[in-house]
Design an enzyme around this catalytic site. Sequence first.
Site, PDB file in Angstrom:
ATOM      1  N   ARG A   1      18.435  15.873   4.840  1.00 36.48           N
ATOM      2  CA  ARG A   1      17.675  16.286   3.777  1.00 36.48           C
ATOM      3  C   ARG A   1      16.924  15.078   3.029  1.00 36.48           C
ATOM      4  NH1 ARG A   1      21.635  20.386   3.484  1.00 36.48           N
ATOM      5  NH2 ARG A   1      20.525  22.317   4.409  1.00 36.48           N
TER       6      ARG A   1
ATOM      7  N   LYS B   1       3.264   8.648   0.511  1.00 34.61           N
ATOM      8  CA  LYS B   1       2.498   9.662   1.476  1.00 34.61           C
ATOM      9  C   LYS B   1       2.974   9.541   2.680  1.00 34.61           C
ATOM     10  CE  LYS B   1      -1.962  10.935  -0.630  1.00 34.61           C
ATOM     11  NZ  LYS B   1      -3.107  11.064  -0.301  1.00 34.61           N
TER      12      LYS B   1
ATOM     13  N   GLU C   1     -10.575  -0.693   2.789  1.00 35.40           N
ATOM     14  CA  GLU C   1      -9.678   0.064   1.887  1.00 35.40           C
ATOM     15  C   GLU C   1      -9.706  -0.901   0.513  1.00 35.40           C
ATOM     16  OE1 GLU C   1      -8.901   3.003   2.194  1.00 35.40           O
ATOM     17  OE2 GLU C   1      -8.311   3.229   4.302  1.00 35.40           O
TER      18      GLU C   1
ATOM     19  N   LYS D   1      -3.180   0.286  -6.940  1.00 36.98           N
ATOM     20  CA  LYS D   1      -2.638   1.367  -6.178  1.00 36.98           C
ATOM     21  C   LYS D   1      -1.585   1.779  -6.735  1.00 36.98           C
ATOM     22  CE  LYS D   1      -1.713   4.103  -2.478  1.00 36.98           C
ATOM     23  NZ  LYS D   1      -1.867   4.716  -1.224  1.00 36.98           N
TER      24      LYS D   1
ATOM     25  N   GLU E   1      -0.937  13.562  -6.107  1.00 36.92           N
ATOM     26  CA  GLU E   1      -2.365  13.978  -6.180  1.00 36.92           C
ATOM     27  C   GLU E   1      -2.670  15.248  -6.740  1.00 36.92           C
ATOM     28  OE1 GLU E   1      -4.060  12.325  -2.443  1.00 36.92           O
ATOM     29  OE2 GLU E   1      -5.437  13.940  -2.554  1.00 36.92           O
TER      30      GLU E   1
ATOM     31  N   ARG F   1      -5.238  10.487  -8.267  1.00 42.37           N
ATOM     32  CA  ARG F   1      -4.753   9.659  -7.032  1.00 42.37           C
ATOM     33  C   ARG F   1      -6.024  10.070  -6.021  1.00 42.37           C
ATOM     34  NH1 ARG F   1       0.840   9.072  -3.908  1.00 42.37           N
ATOM     35  NH2 ARG F   1      -0.023   8.317  -1.879  1.00 42.37           N
TER      36      ARG F   1
ATOM     37  N   ASN G   1      -9.319   8.555  -2.184  1.00 44.63           N
ATOM     38  CA  ASN G   1     -10.188   9.292  -0.892  1.00 44.63           C
ATOM     39  C   ASN G   1     -11.739   8.921  -0.998  1.00 44.63           C
ATOM     40  OD1 ASN G   1      -7.458  10.145  -0.194  1.00 44.63           O
ATOM     41  ND2 ASN G   1      -7.693  11.889  -1.679  1.00 44.63           N
TER      42      ASN G   1
ATOM     43  N   HIS H   1     -13.350   9.129   2.163  1.00 44.31           N
ATOM     44  CA  HIS H   1     -12.896   9.784   3.323  1.00 44.31           C
ATOM     45  C   HIS H   1     -12.949  10.959   3.583  1.00 44.31           C
ATOM     46  CE1 HIS H   1     -10.002   6.147   2.320  1.00 44.31           C
ATOM     47  NE2 HIS H   1      -9.106   6.384   2.992  1.00 44.31           N
TER      48      HIS H   1
ATOM     49  N   HIS I   1     -13.400  11.517   7.230  1.00 47.29           N
ATOM     50  CA  HIS I   1     -12.430  12.274   8.398  1.00 47.29           C
ATOM     51  C   HIS I   1     -13.493  13.189   9.228  1.00 47.29           C
ATOM     52  CE1 HIS I   1      -8.796  12.179   5.045  1.00 47.29           C
ATOM     53  NE2 HIS I   1      -8.859  11.188   6.093  1.00 47.29           N
TER      54      HIS I   1
ATOM     55  N   HIS J   1      -9.973   3.884  11.427  1.00 43.99           N
ATOM     56  CA  HIS J   1      -9.684   4.785  10.273  1.00 43.99           C
ATOM     57  C   HIS J   1     -10.691   3.839   9.288  1.00 43.99           C
ATOM     58  CE1 HIS J   1      -8.765   7.068   6.889  1.00 43.99           C
ATOM     59  NE2 HIS J   1      -8.091   6.071   6.333  1.00 43.99           N
TER      60      HIS J   1
HETATM   61  P1  NAD Z   1      -2.026   1.262  13.030  1.00 43.79           P
HETATM   62  O1  NAD Z   1      -0.484   1.629  12.412  1.00 43.79           O
HETATM   63  O2  NAD Z   1      -2.125   2.182  14.210  1.00 43.79           O
HETATM   64  O3  NAD Z   1      -1.840  -0.242  13.373  1.00 43.79           O
HETATM   65  C1  NAD Z   1      -3.137  -0.757  13.813  1.00 43.79           C
HETATM   66  C2  NAD Z   1      -3.052  -1.535  15.070  1.00 43.79           C
HETATM   67  O4  NAD Z   1      -2.480  -3.033  14.723  1.00 43.79           O
HETATM   68  C3  NAD Z   1      -1.817  -1.018  16.138  1.00 43.79           C
HETATM   69  O5  NAD Z   1      -2.402  -1.378  17.371  1.00 43.79           O
HETATM   70  C4  NAD Z   1      -0.636  -1.932  15.557  1.00 43.79           C
HETATM   71  O6  NAD Z   1       0.252  -1.912  16.690  1.00 43.79           O
HETATM   72  C5  NAD Z   1      -1.459  -3.087  15.409  1.00 43.79           C
HETATM   73  N1  NAD Z   1      -0.563  -4.120  14.590  1.00 43.79           N
HETATM   74  C6  NAD Z   1       0.231  -3.746  13.507  1.00 43.79           C
HETATM   75  N2  NAD Z   1       0.648  -4.953  13.157  1.00 43.79           N
HETATM   76  C7  NAD Z   1       0.122  -5.945  13.754  1.00 43.79           C
HETATM   77  C8  NAD Z   1       0.090  -7.351  13.621  1.00 43.79           C
HETATM   78  N3  NAD Z   1       0.830  -7.826  12.715  1.00 43.79           N
HETATM   79  N4  NAD Z   1      -0.387  -8.067  14.600  1.00 43.79           N
HETATM   80  C9  NAD Z   1      -1.223  -7.689  15.569  1.00 43.79           C
HETATM   81  N5  NAD Z   1      -0.980  -6.407  15.525  1.00 43.79           N
HETATM   82  C10 NAD Z   1      -0.557  -5.432  14.711  1.00 43.79           C
HETATM   83  O7  NAD Z   1      -3.129   1.545  11.936  1.00 43.79           O
HETATM   84  P2  NAD Z   1      -3.245   1.300  10.265  1.00 43.79           P
HETATM   85  O8  NAD Z   1      -4.725   0.699  10.127  1.00 43.79           O
HETATM   86  O9  NAD Z   1      -2.191   0.208   9.946  1.00 43.79           O
HETATM   87  O10 NAD Z   1      -2.898   2.443   9.748  1.00 43.79           O
HETATM   88  C11 NAD Z   1      -3.745   3.637   9.945  1.00 43.79           C
HETATM   89  C12 NAD Z   1      -2.432   4.719   9.764  1.00 43.79           C
HETATM   90  O11 NAD Z   1      -2.274   4.811   8.540  1.00 43.79           O
HETATM   91  C13 NAD Z   1      -3.317   6.226  10.116  1.00 43.79           C
HETATM   92  O12 NAD Z   1      -2.543   6.932  10.628  1.00 43.79           O
HETATM   93  C14 NAD Z   1      -3.458   6.791   8.373  1.00 43.79           C
HETATM   94  O13 NAD Z   1      -3.503   8.103   8.389  1.00 43.79           O
HETATM   95  C15 NAD Z   1      -2.281   6.069   7.717  1.00 43.79           C
HETATM   96  N6  NAD Z   1      -2.599   5.732   6.317  1.00 43.79           N
HETATM   97  C16 NAD Z   1      -1.787   6.393   5.543  1.00 43.79           C
HETATM   98  C17 NAD Z   1      -1.837   5.917   4.162  1.00 43.79           C
HETATM   99  C18 NAD Z   1      -0.858   6.657   3.273  1.00 43.79           C
HETATM  100  O14 NAD Z   1      -1.126   6.405   1.923  1.00 43.79           O
HETATM  101  N7  NAD Z   1       0.341   6.993   3.733  1.00 43.79           N
HETATM  102  C19 NAD Z   1      -3.001   5.381   3.660  1.00 43.79           C
HETATM  103  C20 NAD Z   1      -3.892   5.079   4.496  1.00 43.79           C
HETATM  104  C21 NAD Z   1      -3.804   5.139   5.956  1.00 43.79           C
HETATM  105  N1  GLY Z   2      -4.404   6.451   0.596  1.00 47.86           N
HETATM  106  C1  GLY Z   2      -4.529   7.760  -0.474  1.00 47.86           C
HETATM  107  C2  GLY Z   2      -3.268   7.717  -1.160  1.00 47.86           C
HETATM  108  O1  GLY Z   2      -2.260   7.075  -0.767  1.00 47.86           O
HETATM  109  O2  GLY Z   2      -3.470   8.523  -1.940  1.00 47.86           O
END
Ligand code: NAD
Ligand code: GLY
Length: 348
Positions: free
Chosen positions: A112, A134, A176, A214, A224, A228, A232, A235, A239, A252
Amino acid sequence: MQVNVVLNKNTSKDYSVHIDTLEKLVFDTKVLIVTNTTVAALHLEMLKTRISAKELHTIILPDGEMYKNFESLNLILNACFEHRLDRQSLLIAFGGGVIGDMTGFAASIYQRGINFIQIPTTLLAQVDASVGGKTGINNSYGKNLIGSFWQPRAVYCESAFLKTLPKREFAAGVAEIIKMAVTFDKNFFEWLETHDLSDEANLKSAIYKSIAIKADVVSQDETEKGIRAVLNYGHTFAHVIENQTQYSTYLHGEAVAIGIVMANTLAQKLGLLSAEDAERIQTLLKRYELPTHYKIDSLERFYDAFFLDKKSANDKITFILAEGIGGNDMRSGIPKEVVLEALGDANV
Ligand code: NAD
Ligand code: GLY
């Protein structure tokens, strides 16, 4: 450097984002590090030297957005059970946004809810995904459709990890950063126009500034309900592009860059953004070799796909638009013909 995320109504959830200050983390609880094969090979040994815990365990997941699913979530939860983590135990998300989102979600449902901290290793995760709570996974219906709001106890952003990041992944994070500047801070945007983020000191300043923006937004609107959603920007379009290209053509952040340009075309149509400002934004995106154009096959199909987005409600799409540089506007009820015209203009 440190940025505080102060959440309304529930101060026990407040936390800090520590920037370039990770020296030694000491826990008197069990700790499970969640990471992936790529990050583990590059940085796990170093991280382990910085952590002291009652017991320190690691789970290494396969790398990729396609593994952001129930199977990986289950692997994390099974590791928690296997190592008999209790309600005082801690998960550490060590990786990009994929690892961060999945680890946060696992932490939110294991017994939980237990604590977790974020140690983001991509630029995108440092400036955006790791802050704000998130969490989630994807399923066959779409991205991030299953998840929770679950705030980390702390975030540690170390720019040293970014040295091994591939160039495309770096640029995806810059998209971003540009998103936040355009919608919230004209001075920051102008600073970005005149400062190169391949310079380490400039990068650190931009990371700090983006996290501060942020944190401020999340402090005002954790779940959101309003402001917030401005995060997006770009986005809604991104998407659709990601979905139409099966999440395999664009990162992305790259899709967000194209989405920003599309959103700007719509903002221009509505008189919110001048052609000159739209050009400045596009020029900044291009400087980091981000894509800014996507060939739409069918405008109607592209438009219909907006309604699959979880941000559309009651069959109404809310578009997040730039109002000049440094301002934002959330618009719903834009006539379909106007949106189609804007998509057509962006499609030349
Ligand atoms: P990712 O986590 O897939 O990382 C991108 C690539 O970089 C991967 O292959 C990873 O293994 C590699 N990598 C990570 N750190 C590294 C390093 N220091 N050196 C070399 N390679 C490295 O992608 P991302 O762009 O970090 O994140 C995208 C994800 O985040 C999506 O799933 C998206 O939905 C999510 N996201 C979430 C939020 C949120 O608010 N929670 C906001 C934006 C995006
Ligand atoms: N990346 C959008 C949010 O965190 O709300």
